[in-house]
Motif scaffolding. Structure first.
Motif, PDB file in Angstrom:
ATOM      1  N   GLY A 236       0.825  -1.205   0.000  1.00  0.00           N
ATOM      2  CA  GLY A 236       0.000   0.000   0.000  1.00  0.00           C
ATOM      3  C   GLY A 236       0.856   1.250   0.000  1.00  0.00           C
ATOM      4  O   GLY A 236       1.792   1.372   0.795  1.00  0.00           O
ATOM      5  N   LEU A 237       0.554   2.172  -0.896  1.00  0.00           N
ATOM      6  CA  LEU A 237       1.231   3.472  -0.935  1.00  0.00           C
ATOM      7  C   LEU A 237       0.235   4.553  -0.543  1.00  0.00           C
ATOM      8  O   LEU A 237      -0.923   4.557  -1.019  1.00  0.00           O
ATOM      9  N   GLN A 238       0.657   5.454   0.319  1.00  0.00           N
ATOM     10  CA  GLN A 238      -0.192   6.553   0.771  1.00  0.00           C
ATOM     11  C   GLN A 238       0.484   7.878   0.452  1.00  0.00           C
ATOM     12  O   GLN A 238       1.597   8.144   0.889  1.00  0.00           O
ATOM     13  N   ALA A 239      -0.204   8.738  -0.323  1.00  0.00           N
ATOM     14  CA  ALA A 239       0.306  10.081  -0.600  1.00  0.00           C
ATOM     15  C   ALA A 239      -0.121  11.021   0.514  1.00  0.00           C
ATOM     16  O   ALA A 239      -1.204  10.870   1.092  1.00  0.00           O
ATOM     17  N   ARG A 240       0.726  11.970   0.803  1.00  0.00           N
ATOM     18  CA  ARG A 240       0.433  12.925   1.871  1.00  0.00           C
ATOM     19  C   ARG A 240      -0.844  13.703   1.559  1.00  0.00           C
ATOM     20  O   ARG A 240      -1.063  14.151   0.431  1.00  0.00           O
ATOM     21  N   SER A 241      -1.710  13.858   2.549  1.00  0.00           N
ATOM     22  CA  SER A 241      -2.942  14.632   2.402  1.00  0.00           C
ATOM     23  C   SER A 241      -2.675  16.100   2.711  1.00  0.00           C
ATOM     24  O   SER A 241      -2.019  16.422   3.702  1.00  0.00           O
ATOM     25  N   PHE A 430      -4.942  17.727  -7.590  1.00  0.00           N
ATOM     26  CA  PHE A 430      -3.674  18.279  -7.112  1.00  0.00           C
ATOM     27  C   PHE A 430      -2.622  17.183  -6.958  1.00  0.00           C
ATOM     28  O   PHE A 430      -2.763  16.285  -6.124  1.00  0.00           O
ATOM     29  N   THR A 431      -1.563  17.275  -7.761  1.00  0.00           N
ATOM     30  CA  THR A 431      -0.500  16.277  -7.774  1.00  0.00           C
ATOM     31  C   THR A 431       0.479  16.500  -6.622  1.00  0.00           C
ATOM     32  O   THR A 431       0.993  17.603  -6.435  1.00  0.00           O
ATOM     33  N   ILE A 432       0.736  15.437  -5.871  1.00  0.00           N
ATOM     34  CA  ILE A 432       1.700  15.465  -4.769  1.00  0.00           C
ATOM     35  C   ILE A 432       3.039  14.877  -5.218  1.00  0.00           C
ATOM     36  O   ILE A 432       4.105  15.386  -4.894  1.00  0.00           O
ATOM     37  N   GLY A 473       2.881   7.001 -13.512  1.00  0.00           N
ATOM     38  CA  GLY A 473       1.662   7.498 -12.889  1.00  0.00           C
ATOM     39  C   GLY A 473       1.933   8.550 -11.822  1.00  0.00           C
ATOM     40  O   GLY A 473       3.034   8.658 -11.283  1.00  0.00           O
ATOM     41  N   ASP A 474       0.907   9.330 -11.529  1.00  0.00           N
ATOM     42  CA  ASP A 474       1.008  10.404 -10.541  1.00  0.00           C
ATOM     43  C   ASP A 474       0.071  10.131  -9.376  1.00  0.00           C
ATOM     44  O   ASP A 474      -0.966   9.479  -9.526  1.00  0.00           O
ATOM     45  N   MET A 475       0.412  10.669  -8.203  1.00  0.00           N
ATOM     46  CA  MET A 475      -0.428  10.539  -7.024  1.00  0.00           C
ATOM     47  C   MET A 475      -0.825  11.922  -6.540  1.00  0.00           C
ATOM     48  O   MET A 475       0.025  12.812  -6.401  1.00  0.00           O
ATOM     49  N   GLY A 476      -2.118  12.098  -6.295  1.00  0.00           N
ATOM     50  CA  GLY A 476      -2.627  13.367  -5.812  1.00  0.00           C
ATOM     51  C   GLY A 476      -2.745  13.384  -4.306  1.00  0.00           C
ATOM     52  O   GLY A 476      -2.467  12.383  -3.620  1.00  0.00           O
ATOM     53  N   SER A 477      -3.169  14.513  -3.776  1.00  0.00           N
ATOM     54  CA  SER A 477      -3.316  14.684  -2.336  1.00  0.00           C
ATOM     55  C   SER A 477      -4.223  13.596  -1.740  1.00  0.00           C
ATOM     56  O   SER A 477      -5.376  13.440  -2.143  1.00  0.00           O
ATOM     57  N   GLY A 478      -3.659  12.821  -0.800  1.00  0.00           N
ATOM     58  CA  GLY A 478      -4.438  11.783  -0.122  1.00  0.00           C
ATOM     59  C   GLY A 478      -4.638  10.511  -0.898  1.00  0.00           C
ATOM     60  O   GLY A 478      -5.281   9.573  -0.403  1.00  0.00           O
ATOM     61  N   HIS A 479      -4.118  10.429  -2.118  1.00  0.00           N
ATOM     62  CA  HIS A 479      -4.307   9.223  -2.923  1.00  0.00           C
ATOM     63  C   HIS A 479      -3.672   7.999  -2.274  1.00  0.00           C
ATOM     64  O   HIS A 479      -2.621   8.082  -1.634  1.00  0.00           O
ATOM     65  N   THR A 480      -4.304   6.852  -2.469  1.00  0.00           N
ATOM     66  CA  THR A 480      -3.702   5.576  -2.100  1.00  0.00           C
ATOM     67  C   THR A 480      -3.536   4.733  -3.359  1.00  0.00           C
ATOM     68  O   THR A 480      -4.333   4.838  -4.297  1.00  0.00           O
TER      69      THR A 480
END
Length: 620
Positions: A236-241, A430-432, A473-480
Motif C-alpha cells: 500500500g502506498l499513501q500520498a500525503r494529504s 492536485f498532484t503530490i 503514474g502520478d499521485m494526488g493529495s491523499g491518494h492511495t
C-alpha cells in the motif's frame, strides 16, 4: 370568448412552466422488506439519474415536465412509476423469476391490445432482458465500445527474472464502468476489467507519510485465499494529504464534448451536474475557463474566478449537444487558454469530459499523444472524465490521461461525480508526487515465483525505472495505491510454475541475502510536482506471514476485490475463487464504510453471480 380561453390557457401554461423543480426522496425494497442498494433511478425519457445507497434510499431532482421514474437493477424486474404529487415515493421491486417475467410480459401484451389499457401497467412498459424457459438473461453486445487487450500477467521465475517494475495507477474508471455493465444486467467484456483500477477504486487506511518523502509504503504478507499453498504480498502506498485551504491556486480549463453522441441522458446532462459539483468546491483564487467542441471548438467562458459560481453554472447550462467531434481542435484551444493564464506555482490542468469518440480533427492517436506530452512537459496536465455507453472509447481516453500526467475516471451516475469532485477533490486535481514507479527485487532464497495481479498496462522495463524521461503514474493529495503480488514460496509446488533449465552462468553466484529474513526489497522512485529530477527510497520486506483472518481490513477487502476481478476476467489463475467467498470476505472487511461503497461492492458481486450462473456460461 375565444380570446378569454386563450388568455386563460396561457396563464395556466405559464404557471406550469414556472413551477420549480422539486426533490423526491424514497426507498427501494424487495418483497421481504429488505433495502436494495445499487438500484438505478432515472427520469423516463431523459434527465439525470441517481442510485440507491446501501439502505435503499434515494433522492432525485424532478423537473416540472417529468411524468415518470424508472427503477432498474440486475436480477429485478424493471419498474416505471408515475411521479407522485408529494415528495416521498417508496418502491418494491420484484426479483426476476420465470413466472414473474412471463406474467409481466402477458400483462403488457394484454394492455397493448386495441381498446385495452392496463391501468397497473400504464407506466410500466420498460424494456427488460428477454425471458426464456431456461431463465437466461441475454447479454447485450457492445460493438462500438473499445478496450485495450489485456494479456494477463503470469508467474515469473525468480531464478530467471528476480526484478519487476511497474508504474503506479490511481485511475478507477474500470470499476465504475464494470458497475455500469452489471447494473444494466450485463457481464462486462473481459478487457474492460482492469483489476488494479478496481482495487484502487476504494480508500484504504494506510499511515500518512511521516518523513521527508510525500509517499509512505505499507506491506503485509498472508496466505492466498484462492490458491492454497501460495502467498499474497499486499503493498500500500499513501500520498500525503493536504487540506483544501493549503492547496495551490488552480488554473482549470473545462474541455467539454458537445458532439451529437453526447446528447444521451447519461452523457451531457450528467456531465453538467458533475461539473457543477466541482464548481461548488472552487475558491476565489481558482480560475475556470470552458471550451466546448463539436464540429468546431469555441470558448464558452473566459477565465472566471471560482467565487462566481452562478456565472460558471449558467455557462454550463447553455451547452447543447449536436454535430461531429473535433476533439483535437478542442484540445489545442483548451491548452492555449491554460498557457495564457498559466500559474507558475499553481495547478494548471485541462479537464476533458467526453465519451471518447474523437472522429474529426486530430484523430490520429499518436499525434494527440505527442501534443499532450509536450504540454505536460510545460506544466499543464490533463485529466479525463469518461461518460456514457454504446460508443464509449475506453482505450482512447485512458491513453490520453496517462500521457497527460492526469487521472482517468468513468462517471456513470451523480454519486460517482460526487466521489470524484467532492470527496476526493484534492486527489483528483492536485498532484503530490509525479512519475511514481515501483521496482521490486525478490530474494530467490525465499521466493520461487511471483505474479503481479493487474497493472498489465502499467508494466515498465527494468531499465526504465532509472530513466527520468520515462513517464509514469502520478499521485494526488491523499491518494492511495494498492498492489498485490501472488508468490510461490521457495520449495512449494504449483501448477502455475513451469520447469525451466538452470542458468549456466548464474547458478554459482553468491547470494549475500540467502540466509537473511528479507523476502524482497521495494524501491520507489518519484518526482516532486515542480521538479524533473527523481528521488529514490526503498523498503526491505521480511518473510513474516500472518493468518488471513488476522490481517488488516485493507488487505482482506483488497484481496476480495482482486478475486472478483479474477472471476470477471475468467483468469487462468483464479484457482478456487468463487463469488460466495468474495462476498463473505468483503462483508468481514467493511470497516466504517461511511459512504456505502464497500456495501455496494457486495451487491455488484451478487449481480455478477446471478448473471454468470443464470447464463450457464461461467467464465473459465
Amino acid at each position: 370568448m375565444k380570446t378569454r380561453v386563450i388568455i386563460l390557457l396561457a396563464i395556466v401554461l405559464s404557471a406550469f412552466a414556472l413551477r420549480p423543480d422539486r426533490i423526491i426522496n424514497g426507498t427501494v425494497k424487495d418483497g421481504a422488506n429488505a433495502p436494495i442498494a445499487g438500484v438505478s433511478v432515472s427520469i423516463q425519457g431523459g434527465g439525470a439519474g441517481t442510485v440507491t445507497d446501501r439502505t435503499g434510499r434515494f433522492s432525485i431532482r424532478i423537473p416540472n415536465q417529468a411524468r415518470a421514474l424508472v427503477f432498474k437493477k440486475a436480477g429485478y424486474i424493471p419498474l416505471t412509476m408515475p411521479v407522485p404529487s408529494d415528495s416521498v415515493l417508496n418502491i418494491v421491486l420484484t426479483q426476476k423469476t420465470l413466472k414473474a417475467e412471463v406474467l409481466a410480459d402477458e400483462q403488457i401484451k394484454q394492455s397493448e391490445q386495441p381498446g385495452r389499457v392496463s391501468k397497473s401497467l400504464a407506466f410500466n412498459r420498460v424494456a427488460s432482458a428477454p425471458a426464456t424457459f431456461s431463465g437466461a438473461v441475454m447479454q447485450m453486445s457492445v460493438p462500438t465500445e473499445s478496450y485495450k487487450p489485456i494479456n494477463e500477467n503470469g508467474f515469473l521465475s525468480v531464478s530467471q527474472q528476480p526484478v519487476t517494475t511497474f508504474s503506479v495507477d490511481v485511475d478507477r474508471a474500470a470499476y465504475s464502468n464494470v458497475r455500469r455493465f452489471l447494473n444494466n444486467g450485463q457481464m462486462p467484456p473481459e478487457d474492460a476489467v482492469r483489476i488494479e483500477e478496481m482495487i484502487n477504486y476504494f480508500d484504504y487506511d494506510y499511515p500518512q507519510p511521516a518523513g521527508e518523502h510525500p509517499v509512505a509504503i505499507t506491506t503485509e504478507t498472508t496466505d492466498s485465499p484462492w490458491n492454497p499453498g501460495l502467498k499474497l504480498v499486499h503493498i500500500g502506498l499513501q500520498a500525503r494529504s493536504v487540506s483544501t485551504e493549503n492547496l495551490p491556486a488552480s488554473n482549470l480549463v473545462f474541455l467539454i464534448d458537445v458532439s451529437g453522441s453526447m446528447s444521451e441522458t447519461n452523457k451531457l446532462p450528467l456531465l453538467k451536474q458533475a461539473f457543477k459539483l466541482l464548481v461548488d468546491q472552487l475558491r476565489a483564487e481558482d480560475k475556470i475557463s470552458i471550451v466546448a467542441y463539436a464540429g468546431s471548438a469555441g470558448m464558452v467562458l473566459s477565465p472566471t474566478s471560482g467565487s462566481e459560481k452562478k456565472t460558471i453554472k449558467d455557462a454550463l447550462d447553455k451547452l447543447e449537444a449536436g454535430g461531429s467531434t473535433a476533439g483535437g481542435e478542442g484540445i489545442e484551444l483548451a491548452y492555449d487558454l491554460a498557457r495564457k493564464h498559466f500559474l507558475p506555482k499553481g495547478n494548471n490542468r485541462v479537464i476533458l469530459a467526453t465519451d471518447g469518440d474523437f472522429n474529426v480533427g486530430i484523430s490520429n492517436e499518436s499525434e494527440l499523444q505527442k501534443l499532450i506530452e509536450e504540454k505536460r512537459k510545460a506544466g499543464i496536465f490533463l485529466s479525463v472524465m469518461g461518460f456514457g455507453m454504446g460508443n464509449y472509447k475506453d482505450s482512447h481516453v485512458e491513453t490520453l490521461a496517462d500521457k497527460g500526467n492526469g487521472n482517468y475516471a468513468y462517471i456513470d451516475n451523480i454519486q460517482e461525480a460526487r466521489k470524484e469532485f467532492v470527496q476526493e477533490f484534492g486527489g483528483t486535481l492536485f498532484t503530490i508526487a509525479k512519475d511514481v514507479k515501483i521496482q521490486i527485487e525478490f530474494n530467490p532464497a525465499h521466493v520461487a515465483a511471483y505474479r503481479l495481479i493487474g497493472y498489465e498496462n502499467r508494466a515498465l522495463r527494468n531499465d526504465e525505472f532509472n530513466d527520468d524521461k520515462k513517464d509514469a503514474g502520478d499521485m494526488g493529495s491523499g491518494h492511495t495505491v494498492t498492489a498485490i503480488y501472488e508468490i510461490v514460496p521457495k520449495g512449494a509446488e504449483s501448477v502455475y510454475v513451469k520447469t525451466t533449465d538452470t542458468l549456466k552462468y548464474q547458478q554459482n553466484r553468491t547470494l549475500t541475502t540467502s540466509n537473511s529474513g528479507e523476502m524482497m526489497t521495494i524501491k520507489v522512485r518519484y518526482k516532486k510536482a515542480d521538479s524533473e529530477k527523481s528521488v529514490l527510497f526503498d523498503l526491505p520486506v521480511k518473510t513474516e506471514s500472518v493468518g488471513f483472518e488476522k490481517c488488516s481490513e485493507n488487505l482482506r477487502f483488497a484481496s476480495a476485490v482482486a478475486e472478483f476481478g479474477l472471476l470477471l476476467r475468467g483468469s487462468e489463475y483464479k484457482g478456487k475463487a468463487t463469488y460466495a467467498d468474495v462476498i463473505q470476505r468483503a462483508r468481514n472487511a467493511f470497516g466504517k464504510d461511511e459512504e456505502g461503497y464497500r456495501s455496494e461492492f457486495v451487491q455488484l458481486v451478487k449481480a455478477a453471480q446471478s448473471l454468470d450462473g443464470s447464463q450457464g456460461t461461467a467464465r473459465k
